[in-house]
Design a protein around this motif. Structure first.
Motif, PDB file in Angstrom:
ATOM      1  N   ASP A   4      -3.175  56.565 -27.192  1.00 13.06           N
ATOM      2  CA  ASP A   4      -4.207  55.958 -26.356  1.00 13.06           C
ATOM      3  C   ASP A   4      -5.273  55.247 -27.180  1.00 13.06           C
ATOM      4  N   LYS A  54      -1.295  48.247 -22.471  1.00 10.44           N
ATOM      5  CA  LYS A  54      -0.453  49.438 -22.364  1.00 10.44           C
ATOM      6  C   LYS A  54       0.682  49.093 -21.405  1.00 10.44           C
ATOM      7  N   ILE A  55       1.849  48.751 -21.926  1.00 11.94           N
ATOM      8  CA  ILE A  55       3.001  48.373 -21.122  1.00 11.94           C
ATOM      9  C   ILE A  55       4.120  49.363 -21.412  1.00 11.94           C
ATOM     10  N   SER A  56       4.720  49.878 -20.349  1.00  3.30           N
ATOM     11  CA  SER A  56       5.822  50.830 -20.528  1.00  3.30           C
ATOM     12  C   SER A  56       7.081  50.078 -20.963  1.00  3.30           C
ATOM     13  N   PRO A  57       8.006  50.768 -21.591  1.00  6.53           N
ATOM     14  CA  PRO A  57       9.253  50.116 -22.015  1.00  6.53           C
ATOM     15  C   PRO A  57      10.054  49.550 -20.843  1.00  6.53           C
ATOM     16  N   ASN A  58       9.971  50.184 -19.669  1.00  6.95           N
ATOM     17  CA  ASN A  58      10.700  49.669 -18.505  1.00  6.95           C
ATOM     18  C   ASN A  58      10.161  48.305 -18.086  1.00  6.95           C
ATOM     19  N   VAL A  59       8.861  48.127 -18.140  1.00  8.23           N
ATOM     20  CA  VAL A  59       8.262  46.843 -17.778  1.00  8.23           C
ATOM     21  C   VAL A  59       8.705  45.771 -18.770  1.00  8.23           C
ATOM     22  N   TYR A  63       1.816  54.063 -29.980  1.00  2.02           N
ATOM     23  CA  TYR A  63       2.042  54.705 -28.686  1.00  2.02           C
ATOM     24  C   TYR A  63       0.935  55.675 -28.299  1.00  2.02           C
TER      25      TYR A  63
END
Length: 81
Positions: free
Chosen positions: A42, A48-53, A40
């Motif tokens: 940089d 880099k994909i957010s958990p919502n996506v 998690y």
């Protein structure tokens, strides 16, 4: 008190042994947490994909497969007739 038994619950000795146990186990799990956290940061390679996506994409995939199943059933029924 025998050497292999635990101190009575609620006593000062029991609290002291619990404090020692917690600090010893937290040191062992810090290494595992450190390796998990590198996913998690940089500095980690890859997308880099957010958990919502990820959640939306997985629900969309499940819905797409369900629609394909329904379409397949309807197509199969029409070909039989």
């Amino acid at each position: 008190m025998a050497t292999g038994t635990a101190p009575p619950r609620g006593s000062a000795a029991a609290a002291a042994s619990m404090r020692r146990r917690r600090t010893a186990s937290s040191g062992a799990s810090a290494g595992a947490a450190g390796t998990m956290l590198q996913f998690y940061t940089d500095d980690s390679p890859g997308l880099k994909i957010s958990p919502n996506v990820v959640l939306v994409m997985s629900i969309g995939f499940i819905a797409f497969v369900a629609v394909l199943h329904v379409m397949g059933k309807l197509y199969f029924v029409r070909r039989e007739a």
